[in-house]
Scaffold this active site. Structure first.
Site, short mmCIF file in Angstrom:
data_model
loop_
_atom_site.label_atom_id
_atom_site.label_comp_id
_atom_site.label_asym_id
_atom_site.label_seq_id
_atom_site.Cartn_x
_atom_site.Cartn_y
_atom_site.Cartn_z
N SER A 140 0.83 -1.21 0.00
CA SER A 140 0.00 0.00 0.00
C SER A 140 0.86 1.26 0.00
O SER A 140 1.65 1.48 -0.92
CB SER A 140 -0.95 -0.06 1.20
OG SER A 140 -1.82 1.03 1.18
N ASP B 161 -0.54 -3.66 -4.13
CA ASP B 161 -1.63 -2.68 -4.20
C ASP B 161 -1.18 -1.30 -3.71
O ASP B 161 -1.67 -0.79 -2.69
CB ASP B 161 -2.89 -3.15 -3.46
CG ASP B 161 -4.15 -2.57 -4.11
OD1 ASP B 161 -4.14 -2.39 -5.33
OD2 ASP B 161 -5.12 -2.26 -3.40
N HIS C 51 -8.02 -4.81 -0.88
CA HIS C 51 -6.71 -4.16 -0.81
C HIS C 51 -5.62 -5.14 -0.40
O HIS C 51 -4.52 -5.14 -0.97
CB HIS C 51 -6.81 -3.02 0.22
CG HIS C 51 -5.65 -2.08 0.23
ND1 HIS C 51 -5.01 -1.65 -0.91
CD2 HIS C 51 -5.03 -1.47 1.27
CE1 HIS C 51 -4.04 -0.81 -0.56
NE2 HIS C 51 -4.03 -0.69 0.75
#
Ligand SMILES: *[C@@H]1O[C@H](CO)[C@@H](O)[C@H](O)[C@H]1NC(C)=O
Ligand SMILES: *[C@@H]1O[C@H](CO)[C@@H](O)[C@H](O)[C@H]1NC(C)=O
Ligand SMILES: *[C@@H]1O[C@H](CO)[C@@H](O)[C@H](O)[C@H]1NC(C)=O
Ligand SMILES: *[C@@H]1O[C@H](CO)[C@@H](O)[C@H](O)[C@H]1NC(C)=O
Ligand SMILES: *[C@@H]1O[C@H](CO)[C@@H](O)[C@H](O)[C@H]1NC(C)=O
Length: 471
Positions: free
Chosen positions: A177, A201, A278
């Protein structure tokens, strides 16, 4: 080990670090028996408010010799001259640097041991875990302000390790992330000379419109790959690497409940639920490292084109499409390395996530009215369905079907004219219906049936006689 002139050339601060690193590296023989294992920190809202100004970036080291007992690799230990516990860090080995992302409620990331374990099973490496929970928690906008400072601190460590003999190209950053952009900025600081960055992601909010200097992009390392699983919410929707895998289109993952939230400040009870899409990138990556089955990305310019069977080959990669996970070395596939090449693949909803891609191709005689046909593929234990909408102006239809088993396991195909109300065509003549796997496995012939007539209310089926392992 370090000649005197080298000591003179570097300032006293770095000298200190070098002295410690000497002992860190030379102590690799010793076991960690009796030593206390380190863990990532966690924080609470009230703790966080008191410490807000300090990032307190920490590092943990995991290797095959201390897989279950992380060693702290803190800034303090870098400047102490007396190391109580010698380090397992080995400068001759490649180094994986794991960087977590946003921590909404200040908890420690739960996946670190599992990812480190998967990396260490795949390769004998140093795994350095960056712990920046104090900079990563609670208010997302403040976290975004911190990430470059975190990257700067990491770059100091990398510089020191480099002075000690680690080569820049031997570093592989894996950023989850927001951690992907931290890794990207470390890459920027080293002018793209780091070996590889993998973004799991990469975070989208506040980064999508950002300059490439501020976010992960293909200039940040010699090879940058990214896996996208939540590009409509927490993840970034644009390609950021040399190759970008968009799983199931990159937005909504199989087995994750659909979620539409407008605020980034999510409450604890729904947090686990919201981040399912996610976090899928991470889980798929860990599963890929285990190597039980290949997760192959197929180059295509859009998901729609991919689903319509317009992208079937690996010509961009000279015949071999990229696979998620532990491509040995730096993961470079062809030269020159492509940039921002989108790759698409369908996955299942549970580990090991691998799915096969079948192209379903059907040619019909011209229709008077529109129709809807349900195509069912049956194996011994599994039924997979696909609906095709037939129009009067088209006779050839193509669709991509996700299937966990190889083509040779398909026992039968069933066609049903499910048209009701708006789909009035009663009799359908199918000139041919074919199923083939792509990218095409060597020697595998498509399954085809020709010249089929079927009416509404009268399903048609055909049994295939085939055995696996015939080629
Ligand atoms: C972080 O955790 C370690 C133990 O794992 C502890 O020694 C250290 O004090 C903690 N850091 C902070 C700032 O609380
Ligand atoms: C951190 O987590 C441990 C349990 O894993 C808990 O005992 C401790 O209270 C937590 N600390 C903070 C500051 O939340
Ligand atoms: C460090 O790694 C190299 C290369 O894998 C290996 O030959 C050497 O024995 C290792 N050193 C120690 C102290 O484990
Ligand atoms: C990877 O393999 C290990 C050991 O076989 C297993 O414990 C772990 O659950 C696997 N992880 C994934 C994500 O498949
Ligand atoms: C189908 O399921 C049965 C029972 O679970 C199992 O014994 C059999 O091996 C399965 N067949 C295939 C082809 O997977």
């Amino acid at each position: 080990m370090f000649p005197q002139n080298m000591h003179r050339a570097w300032g006293p601060v770095l000298l200190c670090g070098l002295a410690v690193l000497t002992s860190l590296v030379l102590g690799a023989e010793e076991s960690s028996r009796g030593a206390e294992c380190a863990d990532l920190n966690n924080t609470t809202w009230s703790q966080y408010r008191q410490r807000r100004a300090e990032l307190q970036v920490r590092y943990l080291l995991l290797t095959r010799r201390n897989q279950d007992c992380a060693q702290a690799f803190t800034r303090a230990s870098l400047t102490e001259t007396q190391q109580q516990q010698p380090s397992h860090f080995n400068v001759s080995r490649p180094t994986k640097v794991l960087v977590h992302g946003y921590r909404a409620i200040g908890s420690r990331p739960s996946w670190v041991k599992q990812l480190a374990g998967a990396l260490l099973r795949a390769e004998d490496v140093n795994v350095v875990v960056v712990d920046w929970v104090y900079g990563a928690s609670f208010a997302y906008n403040l976290v975004v302000e911190n990430y470059k400072e975190v990257a700067l601190q990491i770059s100091v460590l990398i510089n020191q390790l480099q002075e000690h003999g680690c080569r820049l190209e031997s570093f592989h950053f894996i950023g989850v992330s927001l951690g992907a952009h931290v890794a990207g900025f470390v890459g920027t600081l080293f002018e793209g000379k780091i070996g590889r960055i993998t973004g799991l992601d990469p975070a989208g909010p506040m980064f999508k419109g950002a300059d490439t200097y501020d976010r992960l992009d293909s200039s940040d390392a010699q090879f940058v790959d990214a896996i996208h699983t939540d590009s409509d919410y927490f993840g970034i929707s644009i390609p950021v690497g040399h190759v970008d895998y968009f799983l199931n289109g990159g937005k909504d993952q199989t087995g994750c409940a659909r979620s539409r939230f407008t605020s980034i400040l999510v409450y604890f009870p729904v947090y686990g639920y919201v981040i399912c899409d996610h976090m899928r990138a991470l889980h798929v990556y860990m599963s890929a490292l285990n190597g039980s089955c290949p997760l192959v990305g197929i180059p295509c310019s859009s998901y729609e084109d991919f689903l319509q069977g317009r992208c079937l080959d690996c010509d961009v990669f000279q015949g071999t499409c990229p696979t998620i996970g532990a491509s040995p070395g730096r993961g470079m596939l062809v030269s020159p390395v492509p940039r921002e090449q989108k790759l698409f693949l369908l996955t299942t909803s549970a580990p090991p996530f691998c799915s096969r891609h079948f192209l379903l191709q059907m040619e019909v005689s011209p229709l008077d009215r529109s129709a809807e046909v349900e195509v069912t593929l049956r194996t011994e234990n599994l039924t997979v369905e696909k609906r095709l909408r037939l129009q009067t102006d088209t006779t050839v239809y193509r669709a991509v079907v996700s299937h966990p088993l190889p083509l040779c396991e398909i026992d039968s195909i069933h066609l049903k004219n499910t048209g009701a109300r708006f789909y009035r065509q009663s009799e359908i003549h199918v000139k041919s219906v074919c199923i083939s796997e792509f990218p095409a496995p060597r020697g595998e012939e498509p399954l085809c049936v020709n010249n089929i007539h079927f009416r509404r209310g009268a399903p048609w089926s055909h049994d295939f006689v085939q055995v696996c392992g015939a080629f």
